[in-house]
Design an enzyme around this catalytic site. Structure first.
Site, PDB file in Angstrom:
ATOM      1  N   SER A 139      -8.342   2.977   7.437  1.00  0.00           N
ATOM      2  CA  SER A 139      -7.423   3.561   8.416  1.00  0.00           C
ATOM      3  C   SER A 139      -8.221   4.523   9.284  1.00  0.00           C
ATOM      4  CB  SER A 139      -6.338   4.325   7.649  1.00  0.00           C
ATOM      5  OG  SER A 139      -5.508   5.051   8.532  1.00  0.00           O
ATOM      6  N   TYR A 152      -2.497   9.732   1.161  1.00  0.00           N
ATOM      7  CA  TYR A 152      -2.929   8.515   1.869  1.00  0.00           C
ATOM      8  C   TYR A 152      -4.367   8.672   2.354  1.00  0.00           C
ATOM      9  CZ  TYR A 152      -2.866   4.808   5.456  1.00  0.00           C
ATOM     10  OH  TYR A 152      -3.147   3.711   6.232  1.00  0.00           O
ATOM     11  N   LYS A 156      -7.704   6.407   1.513  1.00  0.00           N
ATOM     12  CA  LYS A 156      -8.419   5.631   2.539  1.00  0.00           C
ATOM     13  C   LYS A 156      -9.869   6.112   2.689  1.00  0.00           C
ATOM     14  CE  LYS A 156      -5.136   2.690   3.482  1.00  0.00           C
ATOM     15  NZ  LYS A 156      -5.291   1.263   3.175  1.00  0.00           N
TER      16      LYS A 156
HETATM   17  N1  LIG Z   1       0.183   0.204  10.746  1.00  0.00           N
HETATM   18  C1  LIG Z   1      -0.844   0.959  11.098  1.00  0.00           C
HETATM   19  O1  LIG Z   1      -0.883   1.551  12.186  1.00  0.00           O
HETATM   20  C2  LIG Z   1      -2.008   1.134  10.170  1.00  0.00           C
HETATM   21  C3  LIG Z   1      -3.018   2.027  10.552  1.00  0.00           C
HETATM   22  C4  LIG Z   1      -4.114   2.199   9.734  1.00  0.00           C
HETATM   23  C5  LIG Z   1      -4.218   1.469   8.550  1.00  0.00           C
HETATM   24  N2  LIG Z   1      -3.223   0.614   8.201  1.00  0.00           N
HETATM   25  C6  LIG Z   1      -3.404  -0.150   6.953  1.00  0.00           C
HETATM   26  O2  LIG Z   1      -3.091  -1.509   7.196  1.00  0.00           O
HETATM   27  C7  LIG Z   1      -2.540  -2.097   6.003  1.00  0.00           C
HETATM   28  C8  LIG Z   1      -1.185  -2.715   6.303  1.00  0.00           C
HETATM   29  O3  LIG Z   1      -0.307  -1.676   6.725  1.00  0.00           O
HETATM   30  P1  LIG Z   1       1.131  -1.960   7.383  1.00  0.00           P
HETATM   31  O4  LIG Z   1       1.285  -0.976   8.456  1.00  0.00           O
HETATM   32  O5  LIG Z   1       1.297  -3.400   7.643  1.00  0.00           O
HETATM   33  O6  LIG Z   1       2.091  -1.501   6.156  1.00  0.00           O
HETATM   34  P2  LIG Z   1       3.572  -1.986   5.770  1.00  0.00           P
HETATM   35  O7  LIG Z   1       4.302  -2.456   6.946  1.00  0.00           O
HETATM   36  O8  LIG Z   1       4.150  -0.878   4.956  1.00  0.00           O
HETATM   37  O9  LIG Z   1       3.274  -3.248   4.813  1.00  0.00           O
HETATM   38  C9  LIG Z   1       2.633  -3.047   3.584  1.00  0.00           C
HETATM   39  C10 LIG Z   1       2.586  -4.367   2.835  1.00  0.00           C
HETATM   40  O10 LIG Z   1       1.972  -4.121   1.557  1.00  0.00           O
HETATM   41  C11 LIG Z   1       2.820  -4.686   0.543  1.00  0.00           C
HETATM   42  N3  LIG Z   1       2.651  -3.924  -0.688  1.00  0.00           N
HETATM   43  C12 LIG Z   1       2.867  -2.597  -0.880  1.00  0.00           C
HETATM   44  N4  LIG Z   1       2.646  -2.282  -2.159  1.00  0.00           N
HETATM   45  C13 LIG Z   1       2.281  -3.430  -2.793  1.00  0.00           C
HETATM   46  C14 LIG Z   1       1.927  -3.750  -4.118  1.00  0.00           C
HETATM   47  N5  LIG Z   1       1.930  -2.820  -5.072  1.00  0.00           N
HETATM   48  N6  LIG Z   1       1.597  -5.028  -4.411  1.00  0.00           N
HETATM   49  C15 LIG Z   1       1.614  -5.980  -3.450  1.00  0.00           C
HETATM   50  N7  LIG Z   1       1.938  -5.748  -2.170  1.00  0.00           N
HETATM   51  C16 LIG Z   1       2.278  -4.476  -1.855  1.00  0.00           C
HETATM   52  C17 LIG Z   1       4.227  -4.606   1.116  1.00  0.00           C
HETATM   53  O11 LIG Z   1       5.082  -5.584   0.573  1.00  0.00           O
HETATM   54  P3  LIG Z   1       6.092  -5.353  -0.660  1.00  0.00           P
HETATM   55  O12 LIG Z   1       6.768  -4.031  -0.419  1.00  0.00           O
HETATM   56  O13 LIG Z   1       6.980  -6.535  -0.644  1.00  0.00           O
HETATM   57  O14 LIG Z   1       5.218  -5.349  -1.864  1.00  0.00           O
HETATM   58  C18 LIG Z   1       3.948  -4.971   2.581  1.00  0.00           C
HETATM   59  O15 LIG Z   1       3.883  -6.362   2.743  1.00  0.00           O
HETATM   60  C19 LIG Z   1      -2.499  -0.970   4.973  1.00  0.00           C
HETATM   61  O16 LIG Z   1      -3.662  -0.991   4.190  1.00  0.00           O
HETATM   62  C20 LIG Z   1      -2.482   0.287   5.831  1.00  0.00           C
HETATM   63  O17 LIG Z   1      -2.961   1.414   5.148  1.00  0.00           O
HETATM   64  C21 LIG Z   1      -2.120   0.435   8.973  1.00  0.00           C
END
Ligand SMILES: NC(=O)c1ccc[n+]([C@@H]2O[C@H](COP(=O)([O-])OP(=O)(O)OC[C@H]3O[C@@H](n4cnc5c(N)ncnc54)[C@H](OP(=O)(O)O)[C@@H]3O)[C@@H](O)[C@H]2O)c1
Length: 230
Positions: A139, A152, A156
């Site tokens: 991140s 968090y 990260k």
């Molecule tokens: N969005 C951003 O701007 C952003 C920025 C920097 C980094 N990131 C990183 O990008 C990645 C995706 O983020 P996102 O924004 O798409 O998050 P999100 O919308 O909250 O989606 C997270 C996903 O992870 C799954 N998950 C959570 N806990 C889990 C577990 N214990 N086992 C299996 N699956 C699990 C959730 O599905 P279930 O709840 O069904 O398990 C969901 O599909 C993450 O690593 C996040 O830290 C995102």
């Protein structure tokens, strides 16, 4: 496309970046093996994208569940060409001293232990084959800090160190990189940015750039902290 067709393993495909990547990789002709905790979402994805794609209910924080998933996937498919450790949790916005022990543990269990569980059970098959790319989702908050997201941030920053150390352990032909995906309007972003999240790209828009970028990562990039261009 047939000869370039890759097996892509993605954790956390129920929504957000994981789901958008799954849809885009499949659209390009690749095979996606995904997981998430939500039974309903995994069933719906399997109906929408039948075999050879596969979607399994797995909690990555549970080492036994990850072991069983790997056993199933590695019997039916070759080792992943691209392993995307995407699943993660963010804490509710709060100063560190107001985060309960349970919430801190939940974030660490998914964001660090979950990533390691997946590496433990899938990477030996990639090493045996002698090739494969491991991308651990970091991140902007894996390289900078902010108030109210300390758990968090800690995980990260941990992903950055864990991945670069792993990179030093891998044999030639494999690579591990920490990836900052950018800022995308997902449920996770809405949790920390509230209304401000809507000014950022949708996961589907992001995936159009991110997926080709991910497909170009090579063994020579091993250990390099990467960022999806925007
Ligand atoms: N969005 C951003 O701007 C952003 C920025 C920097 C980094 N990131 C990183 O990008 C990645 C995706 O983020 P996102 O924004 O798409 O998050 P999100 O919308 O909250 O989606 C997270 C996903 O992870 C799954 N998950 C959570 N806990 C889990 C577990 N214990 N086992 C299996 N699956 C699990 C959730 O599905 P279930 O709840 O069904 O398990 C969901 O599909 C993450 O690593 C996040 O830290 C995102």
């Amino acid at each position: 496309m047939a000869s370039n067709k890759k097996n892509i393993l993605i954790t956390g495909v129920s929504r957000g970046l994981g789901r958008a990547m799954a849809e885009e990789f499949i659209r390009l002709g690749h095979t996606v093996l995904g997981c998430g905790r939500s039974e309903k979402e995994m069933r719906q994805l399997q109906q929408q994208f039948p075999a050879p794609n596969g979607f399994s209910v797995v909690d990555v924080a549970d080492d036994d569940q990850v072991a069983a998933w790997a056993g199933k996937v590695l019997v039916a498919h070759t080792a992943p060409d691209l392993l995307l450790n995407n699943a993660a949790l963010i804490n509710r916005n709060a100063p560190l001293w107001k985060i309960s022990a349970e919430e801190f543990s939940a974030v660490v269990d998914v964001n660090l232990k979950g990533v390691t569980n997946v590496i433990r059970h899938f990477v030996p098959a990639m090493i045996a084959r002698g090739s494969g790319i491991i991308v651990n989702f970091s991140s902007g908050w894996g390289r900078s800090t902010d108030a109210n997201v300390a758990p968090y941030c800690a995980t990260k920053w941990g992903i950055e160190g864990l991945t670069r150390s792993l990179a030093q352990e891998l044999p030639p032909g494999l690579a591990a990189v920490p990836l900052n995906p950018g800022i995308i309007n997902t449920a996770m972003l809405q949790s920390c940015f509230a209304g401000g999240a809507s000014s950022f790209p949708t996961p589907a828009e992001w995936a159009k750039t991110a997926v080709p970028f991910l497909l170009k990562i090579k063994a020579a990039n091993n250990g390099e902290p990467m960022t999806v261009p925007h």
